[in-house]
Write a protein that holds these residues in place. Sequence first.
Motif, PDB file in Angstrom:
ATOM      1  N   LEU A  33      32.070  73.162  94.027  1.00  0.00           N
ATOM      2  CA  LEU A  33      32.957  73.965  94.863  1.00  0.00           C
ATOM      3  C   LEU A  33      33.651  75.050  94.045  1.00  0.00           C
ATOM      4  O   LEU A  33      33.808  76.194  94.501  1.00  0.00           O
ATOM      5  CB  LEU A  33      33.988  73.077  95.544  1.00  0.00           C
ATOM      6  CG  LEU A  33      33.430  72.054  96.534  1.00  0.00           C
ATOM      7  CD1 LEU A  33      34.542  71.157  97.069  1.00  0.00           C
ATOM      8  CD2 LEU A  33      32.715  72.759  97.687  1.00  0.00           C
ATOM      9  N   ASN A  34      34.047  74.709  92.843  1.00  0.00           N
ATOM     10  CA  ASN A  34      34.742  75.684  91.998  1.00  0.00           C
ATOM     11  C   ASN A  34      33.832  76.815  91.549  1.00  0.00           C
ATOM     12  O   ASN A  34      34.241  77.977  91.540  1.00  0.00           O
ATOM     13  CB  ASN A  34      35.375  74.994  90.787  1.00  0.00           C
ATOM     14  CG  ASN A  34      36.785  74.513  91.072  1.00  0.00           C
ATOM     15  OD1 ASN A  34      37.706  75.303  91.197  1.00  0.00           O
ATOM     16  ND2 ASN A  34      36.941  73.200  91.200  1.00  0.00           N
ATOM     17  N   ILE A  35      32.598  76.485  91.195  1.00  0.00           N
ATOM     18  CA  ILE A  35      31.703  77.563  90.761  1.00  0.00           C
ATOM     19  C   ILE A  35      31.330  78.469  91.922  1.00  0.00           C
ATOM     20  O   ILE A  35      31.220  79.690  91.772  1.00  0.00           O
ATOM     21  CB  ILE A  35      30.439  77.012  90.062  1.00  0.00           C
ATOM     22  CG1 ILE A  35      29.713  78.173  89.361  1.00  0.00           C
ATOM     23  CG2 ILE A  35      29.500  76.318  91.035  1.00  0.00           C
ATOM     24  CD1 ILE A  35      28.578  77.728  88.468  1.00  0.00           C
ATOM     25  N   MET A  36      31.178  77.879  93.124  1.00  0.00           N
ATOM     26  CA  MET A  36      30.909  78.707  94.298  1.00  0.00           C
ATOM     27  C   MET A  36      32.088  79.630  94.577  1.00  0.00           C
ATOM     28  O   MET A  36      31.914  80.822  94.868  1.00  0.00           O
ATOM     29  CB  MET A  36      30.609  77.836  95.517  1.00  0.00           C
ATOM     30  CG  MET A  36      29.285  77.098  95.441  1.00  0.00           C
ATOM     31  SD  MET A  36      28.911  76.146  96.941  1.00  0.00           S
ATOM     32  CE  MET A  36      28.513  77.476  98.084  1.00  0.00           C
ATOM     33  N   ASN A  37      33.285  79.100  94.459  1.00  0.00           N
ATOM     34  CA  ASN A  37      34.488  79.890  94.693  1.00  0.00           C
ATOM     35  C   ASN A  37      34.632  81.006  93.652  1.00  0.00           C
ATOM     36  O   ASN A  37      34.961  82.151  93.988  1.00  0.00           O
ATOM     37  CB  ASN A  37      35.721  78.989  94.668  1.00  0.00           C
ATOM     38  CG  ASN A  37      37.002  79.767  94.861  1.00  0.00           C
ATOM     39  OD1 ASN A  37      37.798  79.924  93.935  1.00  0.00           O
ATOM     40  ND2 ASN A  37      37.220  80.262  96.065  1.00  0.00           N
ATOM     41  N   GLU A  38      34.342  80.685  92.411  1.00  0.00           N
ATOM     42  CA  GLU A  38      34.426  81.687  91.348  1.00  0.00           C
ATOM     43  C   GLU A  38      33.428  82.822  91.566  1.00  0.00           C
ATOM     44  O   GLU A  38      33.761  83.998  91.402  1.00  0.00           O
ATOM     45  CB  GLU A  38      34.166  81.029  89.991  1.00  0.00           C
ATOM     46  CG  GLU A  38      35.290  80.124  89.519  1.00  0.00           C
ATOM     47  CD  GLU A  38      34.882  79.289  88.313  1.00  0.00           C
ATOM     48  OE1 GLU A  38      33.795  79.544  87.759  1.00  0.00           O
ATOM     49  OE2 GLU A  38      35.656  78.388  87.934  1.00  0.00           O
ATOM     50  N   GLU A  39      32.223  82.453  91.947  1.00  0.00           N
ATOM     51  CA  GLU A  39      31.202  83.478  92.179  1.00  0.00           C
ATOM     52  C   GLU A  39      31.528  84.317  93.416  1.00  0.00           C
ATOM     53  O   GLU A  39      31.279  85.524  93.443  1.00  0.00           O
ATOM     54  CB  GLU A  39      29.820  82.815  92.328  1.00  0.00           C
ATOM     55  CG  GLU A  39      29.298  82.189  91.042  1.00  0.00           C
ATOM     56  CD  GLU A  39      29.030  83.234  89.968  1.00  0.00           C
ATOM     57  OE1 GLU A  39      27.962  83.849  89.990  1.00  0.00           O
ATOM     58  OE2 GLU A  39      29.921  83.441  89.109  1.00  0.00           O
ATOM     59  N   ASP A  40      32.098  83.681  94.433  1.00  0.00           N
ATOM     60  CA  ASP A  40      32.458  84.413  95.644  1.00  0.00           C
ATOM     61  C   ASP A  40      33.542  85.456  95.376  1.00  0.00           C
ATOM     62  O   ASP A  40      33.628  86.474  96.079  1.00  0.00           O
ATOM     63  CB  ASP A  40      32.947  83.448  96.732  1.00  0.00           C
ATOM     64  CG  ASP A  40      31.800  82.717  97.410  1.00  0.00           C
ATOM     65  OD1 ASP A  40      30.640  83.106  97.198  1.00  0.00           O
ATOM     66  OD2 ASP A  40      32.065  81.753  98.154  1.00  0.00           O
ATOM     67  N   GLN A  41      34.370  85.208  94.379  1.00  0.00           N
ATOM     68  CA  GLN A  41      35.453  86.145  94.075  1.00  0.00           C
ATOM     69  C   GLN A  41      34.934  87.486  93.549  1.00  0.00           C
ATOM     70  O   GLN A  41      35.668  88.473  93.528  1.00  0.00           O
ATOM     71  CB  GLN A  41      36.420  85.517  93.073  1.00  0.00           C
ATOM     72  CG  GLN A  41      37.238  84.388  93.667  1.00  0.00           C
ATOM     73  CD  GLN A  41      38.173  83.743  92.659  1.00  0.00           C
ATOM     74  OE1 GLN A  41      38.842  84.425  91.895  1.00  0.00           O
ATOM     75  NE2 GLN A  41      38.215  82.424  92.649  1.00  0.00           N
TER      76      GLN A  41
END
Length: 303
Positions: free
Chosen positions: A28-36
């Motif tokens: 979830l964190n890596i997806m969120n980081e990439e989405d930013q």
Amino acid sequence: MEKLSRLATEESNPKSIRLDEMTTNEVLNIMNEEDQTIALAVQKVIPQIEQTVEKVVNAFKSGGRLIYVGAGTSGRIGVLDAVECPPTFSTSHEQVQAVLAGGKGAMFNAVEGAEDDEQLGATDLEKLVIKKNDVIIGIAASGRTPYVKGALIHANSCGATTVSLSSNEHSTISNFAHIKIEIVTGPEVLTGSTRLRAATAHKMILNMISTTAMIKIGKVYKNLMVDLNASNFKLRERAKQMVCNITDVTYEQAESVLEETDYDVKLAIVMIIAEVKKEKAETLIINSKGFVREAVKLAFNEG
């Protein structure tokens, strides 16, 4: 034809190479980081988005249409933006449309092979009788979808304005568009799954295009959607609240005027602020080309 392996959207993302071993929290964190990173990528193509908006505004003013064309996720994003315009801005279903490879059924079930049929893209657009004052936006994350290419080629032959929206530089479909929007979102967290970052970027861009175009043709007053179609309880309540906030009348007064105008928010606002009857307010809005602010100014100038 360009090999998929050469496209940035098909490359493996080194940050997620251990995706299958990660904890739920890590995923979830890596997806969120990439989405930013998406908003910053969109920012880089604002000049091309602006060019597109100007073409769409001109199209609307001359009776033209905005038509999205795509396959799979790209096509569905076009459908989503198009179907939201009538309730939000009271547009006709013809003014903003979406053409999806495989037809309406492909919205819910994949139609295998439809995206690979270049002629089908041309044929589907041909059915809409494309005119010179239409704007056609071809959407393809890979930038090489034959269906979209065929649609753009046909639109060009009709003299329409064409726009390509892709997530790879030097996209194939860019060669067949007057305006090229190439937003580089890079490798996906899940390799090749362009329903993630690429699709999010495209959704943001379509939101920007349609919303800004509607603002520029008078569908918005201040930051309020004064041309909404108050077709249900929630939207009727929103209409009343808008009229109350803009004109400082009571809830009951707003409701009364809105009922008189059949919940035409623009009409109600002009009637109240300019202190005119319904027929006069209608004339003012027509003479101001649909802009509430200009209609009110016109009323006061006449007074």
